[in-house]
Design an enzyme around this catalytic site. Structure first.
Site, PDB file in Angstrom:
ATOM      1  CE1 TYR A  62       8.957   4.962   3.058  1.00  0.00           C
ATOM      2  CE2 TYR A  62       7.594   6.856   3.001  1.00  0.00           C
ATOM      3  CZ  TYR A  62       7.950   5.606   3.468  1.00  0.00           C
ATOM      4  OH  TYR A  62       7.354   5.273   4.714  1.00  0.00           O
ATOM      5  CG  HIS A  92      11.265  -2.125   4.439  1.00  0.00           C
ATOM      6  ND1 HIS A  92       9.683  -2.126   4.346  1.00  0.00           N
ATOM      7  CD2 HIS A  92      11.475  -3.569   4.878  1.00  0.00           C
ATOM      8  CE1 HIS A  92       9.168  -3.423   4.841  1.00  0.00           C
ATOM      9  NE2 HIS A  92      10.261  -4.091   5.214  1.00  0.00           N
ATOM     10  NE  ARG A 146       7.009   4.373   9.934  1.00  0.00           N
ATOM     11  CZ  ARG A 146       5.929   4.698   9.274  1.00  0.00           C
ATOM     12  NH1 ARG A 146       5.636   3.513   8.425  1.00  0.00           N
ATOM     13  NH2 ARG A 146       5.321   5.526   9.124  1.00  0.00           N
ATOM     14  CD  GLU A 195       9.809  -7.351   5.336  1.00  0.00           C
ATOM     15  OE1 GLU A 195       9.097  -8.566   5.537  1.00  0.00           O
ATOM     16  OE2 GLU A 195      10.276  -6.750   6.168  1.00  0.00           O
ATOM     17  CG  HIS A 205       5.298  -2.102  10.520  1.00  0.00           C
ATOM     18  ND1 HIS A 205       6.550  -2.340  10.441  1.00  0.00           N
ATOM     19  CD2 HIS A 205       5.025  -1.026   9.542  1.00  0.00           C
ATOM     20  CE1 HIS A 205       7.172  -1.568   9.701  1.00  0.00           C
ATOM     21  NE2 HIS A 205       6.133  -0.830   8.907  1.00  0.00           N
ATOM     22  CG  ASP A 227       0.174 -17.401   8.477  1.00  0.00           C
ATOM     23  OD1 ASP A 227       1.334 -17.391   9.156  1.00  0.00           O
ATOM     24  OD2 ASP A 227      -0.969 -17.484   9.061  1.00  0.00           O
ATOM     25  NE  ARG A 270       3.823   6.419   1.513  1.00  0.00           N
ATOM     26  CZ  ARG A 270       4.361   5.336   1.873  1.00  0.00           C
ATOM     27  NH1 ARG A 270       4.824   4.216   1.240  1.00  0.00           N
ATOM     28  NH2 ARG A 270       3.920   4.938   3.221  1.00  0.00           N
ATOM     29  NE  ARG A 313      10.232   6.073   8.396  1.00  0.00           N
ATOM     30  CZ  ARG A 313       9.277   6.051   7.634  1.00  0.00           C
ATOM     31  NH1 ARG A 313       9.108   4.826   6.601  1.00  0.00           N
ATOM     32  NH2 ARG A 313       8.459   6.608   7.724  1.00  0.00           N
ATOM     33  CG  ASN A 360       8.356  -2.091   0.350  1.00  0.00           C
ATOM     34  OD1 ASN A 360       7.889  -2.066   1.697  1.00  0.00           O
ATOM     35  ND2 ASN A 360       9.013  -1.056   0.027  1.00  0.00           N
ATOM     36  CB  ALA A 378       1.642   0.248   6.615  1.00  0.00           C
ATOM     37  CB  SER A 429      12.522   4.531   5.100  1.00  0.00           C
ATOM     38  OG  SER A 429      11.575   3.508   5.365  1.00  0.00           O
ATOM     39  N   PRO A 454       0.914  -1.319  -0.050  1.00  0.00           N
ATOM     40  CG  PRO A 454      -0.254  -1.125   2.049  1.00  0.00           C
ATOM     41  CD  PRO A 454       0.547  -2.119   1.384  1.00  0.00           C
ATOM     42  CG  ASN A 455      -0.349   4.403   1.159  1.00  0.00           C
ATOM     43  OD1 ASN A 455      -1.339   4.662   0.712  1.00  0.00           O
ATOM     44  ND2 ASN A 455      -0.508   3.666   2.516  1.00  0.00           N
TER      45      ASN A 455
END
Ligand code: DQA
Length: 143
Positions: A22, A99, A110, A97, A79, A86, A17, A106, A73, A76, A101, A9-10
């Site tokens: 980012y 990210h 996070r 995985e 977290h 799963d 953003r 942070r 990625n 959110a 940032s 998301p986002n």
């Protein structure tokens, strides 16, 4: 080698953003950057983005046996999505995985990733390079 790159998301709002966190480059440039790097590594990358947890889970499930590696990625969802964790644990395809940032520098919420334990590695804090480093890892470029 076929790699599926999943963005949560986002991340479709990249460039607009919170650019100080980012960066100023948009989602389309991220995908171009990823695809070009994968080609240099002798691989093929497909990019998928969704703001919906279920759609991300569907993409992870569908990748099993079709893709050789996943770069994810979860944004959110990192977290708190036990469902994404799963799904990653349920398939044979290895996932890394990533990210943009550095999560450790942070907000406290996070610092925990519930999804990373279902991945072979977590790479964060390098902007777009987090994705290319993950591709290097999956393709064995630095071995
Ligand atoms: C992010 C970090 C997450 O905490 C955040 O919710 C994001 C982006 C990153 O790439 O740095 O959406 O995954």
């Amino acid at each position: 080698m076929r790699i599926l790159v999943i963005n949560g998301p986002n991340l479709n709002l990249l460039g607009r953003r919170e650019p100080d966190i980012y960066g100023r480059e948009d989602y389309a440039s991220l995908c171009e950057h990823i695809r070009a790097h994968a080609r240099r590594c002798g691989a093929e990358a497909e990019c998928f983005q969704s703001n919906h947890e279920g759609a991300i889970i569907d993409a992870i499930q569908a990748a099993d046996g079709v893709f050789d590696g996943i770069v994810i990625n979860p944004a959110a969802y990192t977290h708190y999505s036990y469902a994404i964790r799963d799904a990653l644990a349920a398939i044979r395809t290895p996932a890394v995985e990533v990210h943009l940032s550095d999560l450790q520098k942070r907000e406290a919420f996070r610092r925990l990733s519930v999804t990373a334990p279902a991945c072979i590695a977590q790479i964060c804090g390098h902007g777009f390079a987090s994705y290319t480093m993950a591709i290097d890892l999956l393709t064995g470029k630095n071995e």
